[in-house]
Design an enzyme around this catalytic site. Structure first.
Site, PDB file in Angstrom:
ATOM      1  N   HIS A 152       3.804  -1.881  -4.450  1.00 27.18           N
ATOM      2  CA  HIS A 152       5.150  -1.752  -5.034  1.00 27.18           C
ATOM      3  C   HIS A 152       5.173  -0.693  -6.130  1.00 27.18           C
ATOM      4  O   HIS A 152       5.267  -0.988  -7.304  1.00 27.18           O
ATOM      5  CB  HIS A 152       5.641  -3.111  -5.549  1.00 27.18           C
ATOM      6  CG  HIS A 152       5.957  -4.055  -4.440  1.00 27.18           C
ATOM      7  ND1 HIS A 152       5.110  -5.086  -4.064  1.00 27.18           N
ATOM      8  CD2 HIS A 152       7.009  -4.112  -3.598  1.00 27.18           C
ATOM      9  CE1 HIS A 152       5.644  -5.736  -3.040  1.00 27.18           C
ATOM     10  NE2 HIS A 152       6.788  -5.169  -2.729  1.00 27.18           N
ATOM     11  N   ASN A 153       5.097   0.562  -5.695  1.00 34.46           N
ATOM     12  CA  ASN A 153       5.025   1.698  -6.614  1.00 34.46           C
ATOM     13  C   ASN A 153       6.117   2.708  -6.275  1.00 34.46           C
ATOM     14  O   ASN A 153       6.951   2.461  -5.392  1.00 34.46           O
ATOM     15  CB  ASN A 153       3.638   2.328  -6.488  1.00 34.46           C
ATOM     16  CG  ASN A 153       3.297   2.595  -5.026  1.00 34.46           C
ATOM     17  OD1 ASN A 153       4.079   3.201  -4.297  1.00 34.46           O
ATOM     18  ND2 ASN A 153       2.147   2.105  -4.572  1.00 34.46           N
ATOM     19  N   ARG A 155       5.995   5.465  -4.676  1.00 28.56           N
ATOM     20  CA  ARG A 155       5.995   5.980  -3.297  1.00 28.56           C
ATOM     21  C   ARG A 155       6.704   4.994  -2.360  1.00 28.56           C
ATOM     22  O   ARG A 155       7.364   5.396  -1.406  1.00 28.56           O
ATOM     23  CB  ARG A 155       4.564   6.296  -2.819  1.00 28.56           C
ATOM     24  CG  ARG A 155       4.535   7.230  -1.604  1.00 28.56           C
ATOM     25  CD  ARG A 155       3.115   7.618  -1.201  1.00 28.56           C
ATOM     26  NE  ARG A 155       2.435   8.430  -2.195  1.00 28.56           N
ATOM     27  CZ  ARG A 155       2.581   9.754  -2.305  1.00 28.56           C
ATOM     28  NH1 ARG A 155       3.349  10.414  -1.459  1.00 28.56           N
ATOM     29  NH2 ARG A 155       1.937  10.413  -3.245  1.00 28.56           N
ATOM     30  N   ALA A 353      -2.222  -9.795   9.803  1.00 24.99           N
ATOM     31  CA  ALA A 353      -1.146  -9.685   8.812  1.00 24.99           C
ATOM     32  C   ALA A 353       0.109  -9.108   9.453  1.00 24.99           C
ATOM     33  O   ALA A 353       1.229  -9.482   9.101  1.00 24.99           O
ATOM     34  CB  ALA A 353      -1.592  -8.791   7.656  1.00 24.99           C
ATOM     35  N   GLN A 354      -0.071  -8.185  10.415  1.00 26.30           N
ATOM     36  CA  GLN A 354       1.075  -7.441  10.938  1.00 26.30           C
ATOM     37  C   GLN A 354       1.729  -8.044  12.181  1.00 26.30           C
ATOM     38  O   GLN A 354       2.937  -7.954  12.351  1.00 26.30           O
ATOM     39  CB  GLN A 354       0.673  -5.981  11.218  1.00 26.30           C
ATOM     40  CG  GLN A 354       0.329  -5.200   9.961  1.00 26.30           C
ATOM     41  CD  GLN A 354       1.388  -5.295   8.884  1.00 26.30           C
ATOM     42  OE1 GLN A 354       1.366  -6.200   8.065  1.00 26.30           O
ATOM     43  NE2 GLN A 354       2.349  -4.389   8.892  1.00 26.30           N
TER      44      GLN A 354
HETATM   45 ZN   LIG Z   1      10.533  -3.044  -1.736  1.00 25.33          ZN
END
Ligand SMILES: [Zn+2]
Length: 404
Positions: A152-153, A155, A353-354
């Site tokens: 959560h940055n 980018r 996970a995906q």
């Molecule tokens: Zn988001």
């Protein structure tokens, strides 16, 4: 120059990187100038350097990050005079409209120029009578208020905004909604994870953080992102909506708030049900309620759209997300808090996970939106199916290896 350039822990073989910057003293009318970036790409491309450098920052920050404090920094350490002048090629501005856009290729300051371009290109600068310098200053301030989390940055903010910009073009959204709505969609995307601490709502609530207490356990993070967004907009120097009338500002504020709060995945089923009901009764884009629900679904799509992108672009994000999840679960274990299995480094792998997420969340959601915009099927649903097949194959390989 401004914009943080990642500093890798080990030397990378980027032979040279020359930024050609122009002093920022041109009159406002010339401010949409763009940079000239000359990169002599050595063994590593700029792209891989961004992924690698990024990874370093993440590890560094992860070790030093602390719990949320009450002090939300709304800072602007650098002002526009150092804003480099960038030149975006026609190829770049065309490519920017595509979901295949390689978001790893760009340095933070270049991402700012690309976001700036979106506001000009969509006619938002004209619509809201935005002072071009305020637009630059606002973007800088937004960038500074994203933390260097693994996922959560800034980018991620850029990715979500670029996908929103891509969907606006793919679906020709201007045929169905006003320019004001496009501005609400793009601005909500830009601001949607502001000051994200890297630990999700479940952690906030279980650890009884200041944010959870402040927002009574109701979407603490999304409420915070939205509050930070409007703190930034409360300063005239960074308020891109400073020149709109009071009623317009009220509508914009209501719209952005609604969209940022809709990104809480705890509300996924509720929002999708509401959207499906509207489709069953006949979707009507002249009905405000229908249009609001569509806008909520659109920002949700963009927020979790990484797997729509080509594999080379999407895959590094899975590592970033898992790194953020593992940071959280390690901390939860240390603090004696409940740990979600999907965050547990002992239980989850990249494909596991995906697969479920693509199958049960992404594909159904994009297929539903494709009922309104049929072009989404080819451009977004098909790549999701390809990604699902690829992860399933990866999972079988992993399982076969385990048996040996
Ligand atoms: Zn988001």
């Amino acid at each position: 120059m401004w914009g943080e350039t990642p500093t890798p822990s080990e030397p990378v073989n980027v032979r040279s990187l020359i930024l050609v910057c122009c002093p920022y003293n041109s009159p406002p009318s010339n401010l949409h100038g763009f940079p000239n970036l000359c990169v002599d790409e050595g063994t590593h491309t700029k792209r891989s350097k961004n992924i690698m450098g990024y990874s370093f920052r993440v590890r560094h920050i992860a070790n030093t990050s602390t719990a949320i404090t009450d002090e939300t920094k709304i800072s602007l350490k650098r002002d526009v005079p150092n804003y480099p002048k960038y030149t975006l090629s026609q190829e770049t501005v065309d490519y920017l409209k595509q979901p295949t856009f390689d978001i790893w290729h760009w340095e933070p300051n270049e991402m700012l120029s690309l976001l700036e371009h979106m506001y000009h290109e969509l006619g938002l600068v004209e619509e809201f009578n935005i002072n071009p310098i305020v637009l630059k200053r606002w973007l800088l301030c937004v960038q500074e208020n994203y933390r260097n989390n693994p996922f959560h940055n800034f980018r991620h903010c850029f990715c979500v905004s670029q996908m929103m910009y891509g969907m606006i073009h793919l679906c020709k959204l201007w045929e169905r909604m006003a320019t004001e709505d496009l501005g609400i969609l793009l601005t909500a995307a830009v601001c949607h994870d502001l000051d994200h601490p890297g630990y999700n709502n479940t952690y906030q609530i279980n650890a009884r953080t200041e944010l959870a207490i402040r927002y009574n356990d109701i979407s603490p993070l999304e409420n915070h992102h939205c509050a930070v967004a409007f703190q930034i907009l409360s300063n005239p120097e960074t308020n891109i909506f400073a020149n709109v009338d009071k009623d317009t500002f009220k509508r914009i504020r209501a719209g952005i708030t609604m969209l940022i709060l809709a990104t809480d995945m705890a509300r996924h089923a509720e929002i999708m049900e509401s959207f499906k009901e509207k489709l069953t009764s006949g979707f009507n884009d002249r009905n405000k309620d229908h249009l609001d629900t569509l806008k909520m679904v659109l920002i949700k799509c963009c927020d979790i759209s990484n797997e729509v992108r080509p594999m080379e672009v999407s895959e590094p994000w899975v590592d970033c997300l898992l790194e953020e999840y593992f940071n959280q679960s390690d901390r939860e274990k240390m603090e004696g808090l409940p740990v979600a299995p999907f965050m547990d480094r002992d239980k989850v792998t990249k494909p596991t996970a995906q697969i479920g997420f693509i199958k049960f969340v992404l594909i159904p959601m994009f297929e539903t939106v494709a009922k309104v915009f049929t072009q989404i099927d080819e451009v977004m649903v098909q790549p999701l199916k390809t990604a699902k097949d690829r992860y399933e194959e990866m999972k079988s390989v992993e399982e076969a290896q385990k048996q040996h």
